[in-house]
Write an enzyme that holds these catalytic residues in place. Structure first.
Site, PDB file in Angstrom:
ATOM      1  CG  ASP A 210      30.216 -35.157  29.258  1.00  0.00           C
ATOM      2  OD1 ASP A 210      30.022 -35.529  30.436  1.00  0.00           O
ATOM      3  OD2 ASP A 210      30.554 -35.936  28.355  1.00  0.00           O
TER       4      ASP A 210
ATOM      5  CG  HIS B 165      30.943 -38.317  32.276  1.00  0.00           C
ATOM      6  ND1 HIS B 165      30.451 -37.929  31.060  1.00  0.00           N
ATOM      7  CD2 HIS B 165      31.099 -39.657  32.196  1.00  0.00           C
ATOM      8  CE1 HIS B 165      30.311 -38.990  30.271  1.00  0.00           C
ATOM      9  NE2 HIS B 165      30.694 -40.054  30.949  1.00  0.00           N
TER      10      HIS B 165
ATOM     11  CB  SER C 219      31.513 -42.181  28.540  1.00  0.00           C
ATOM     12  OG  SER C 219      30.157 -41.979  28.718  1.00  0.00           O
TER      13      SER C 219
END
Length: 440
Positions: free
Chosen positions: A157, A198, A372
């Site tokens: 990620d 994220h 996600s």
């Protein structure tokens, strides 16, 4: 203003706008894009990539001998170089980006004000913070197993806050594959900008420290996380950052595969397949790693368009669902969707140096939506399943997940939900009781 949430002394930021707009500890609000050499991926016979590159006046930036691919520079005239490489009979494959291609993390930006209290705003009302765990029966699954520190789940990620109190005890030493940066090939996987947020959210959903009287919980409860950082600062253009990103992720997958975690989560995607990425995924699969990927957030913009790596045969593609057990409007549809999982909205950890919409005075959390967020729910569940049955193969894990999922939408498998929304308890119980068929 501070109001009590379900979490002890949790306060909510009431300002509208991205949580990453404000940074603390001197972190810049947005990092400038680094100058990067344009590159392309080529496939060649073992030991020939350097000769091919030299013949075309190029440089081998890195090679992946396990799968026969290499990343090479493109030189001053990328179009001419690509034409020459494609015409070279010693080049077995060329993988470059296109002007209309875009890589991006698969999450849906927030669109509403997030208020304090016991709920996350949703559909004109609100839902309890842990709705994503309760609707998928994780509390019952945790009665069967709470995972184990010896069960490792890999995550590729954008960044990981290795100092967040809800995460720092859960990470093994990670690896940075963000080529062209000073942290490349080191264990430094933290963010350098608040625009990169994220990965910390994804990691917390898989395995935030649980039952520690702080913040949030993780689907995998006591599983350990193996973080790999790749750049999510994408740019378009033939052979430019697209190839760099594919090479970054390829390198990350190969690094993870050789350490054999039970699963790896990939909350990102593109609408175009890349053969080097496929080869790396097949390599990881051959090592017994269960691969989980976000299905994509493009159903409204590009309905029915496949996303990769979720579309590859050896990957479990995950759609997103709402608290009403509907498929999220943004969740991409297709026959590559294997299962669905809660993804709109999901509450999880945030980098402590960047303002989240929720905080306890010191630690940051956020609630965001996307496939996600759904994929790490599945990756954490795989961690629970592999804790009770370490001998399960990736194919057996996927079979159990699909057979125990709650059928939603059209009867049977469909392109919105796949086999259905995951049921953690049913999956863990089935994994524990699984009897491998005797071969004929």
């Amino acid at each position: 203003m501070c109001r009590r949430l379900a979490l002890p002394m949790m306060c909510a930021a009431l300002a509208l706008g991205p949580a990453t707009a404000t940074a603390a500890d001197g972190l810049p609000a947005r990092a400038a894009a680094a100058e990067r050499e344009r590159s392309v991926l080529i496939k060649a016979e073992p030991g020939t990539a350097a000769d091919i590159a030299e013949r075309h006046g190029l440089t081998v930036l890195r090679a992946f001998p396990q799968i026969g691919w290499a990343e090479v520079s493109l030189g001053d005239d990328p179009d001419a170089t690509l034409d020459a490489l494609n015409a070279d009979t010693d080049v077995l494959g060329v993988d470059s980006g296109r002007d209309d291609e875009e890589f991006r993390p698969q999450f849906q930006p927030r669109d509403t004000i997030w208020t304090a209290g016991l709920q996350i705003p949703f559909g004109g009302g609100g839902v309890a913070l842990p709705w994503n765990y309760t609707i998928a029966n994780f509390p019952a699954a945790w009665d069967v197993t709470r995972g184990a520190a010896s069960t490792v789940v890999g995550v590729i990620d954008s960044e990981f806050d290795t100092e967040h109190p809800d995460l720092k005890t859960k990470f093994r030493t990670g690896y940075n594959v963000n080529s062209g940066t000073t942290a490349y090939h080191t264990g430094d996987v933290r963010a350098t900008s608040c625009s990169e947020m994220h990965g910390s959210h994804v990691a917390g959903t898989i395995g935030a420290a649980t039952d520690n009287n702080m913040g949030t919980s993780g689907a995998g409860f006591d599983v350990t996380l193996l973080p790999v950082r790749a750049s999510f600062n994408f740019q378009t253009g033939a052979g430019a950052t697209d190839a760099k990103f594919v090479a970054d992720v390829t390198e990350g997958l190969l690094w993870i595969a050789d350490r054999r975690p039970v699963a790896v989560n990939m909350s990102f995607g593109t609408t175009r397949p890349h053969e080097a990425l496929r080869a790396a995924i097949n390599y990881a699969y051959s090592k017994g790693v269960t691969l989980v990927a976000a299905a994509g957030n493009d159903q409204q913009r590009q309905p029915g368009v496949a996303h990769y790596p979720a579309s590859y045969p050896n990957v479990i593609g995950v759609a997103a669902t709402t608290p009403n057990d509907d498929v999220s409007s943004f969740s991409s549809n297709g026959d590559y969707v294997d299962v669905a999982a809660p993804g709109e909205p999901v509450f999880s950890t945030w980098d402590n140096r960047c303002a989240g919409d929720y905080n306890d005075g010191a630690n940051q959390y956020n609630a965001i939506s996307g496939t996600s967020m759904a994929a790490p729910m599945v990756a954490g569940l795989v961690g629970l399943m592999k804790t009770v049955r370490p001998d399960l193969t990736p194919a057996e894990v996927e079979t159990i997940l699909t057979r125990t999922a709650r059928d939603l939408g059209s009867a049977g498998r469909d392109p919105q939900f796949g086999a259905g929304r995951i049921d953690a308890n049913a999956a863990v119980v089935a994994a524990k009781a699984y009897v491998r068929p005797v071969p004929p």
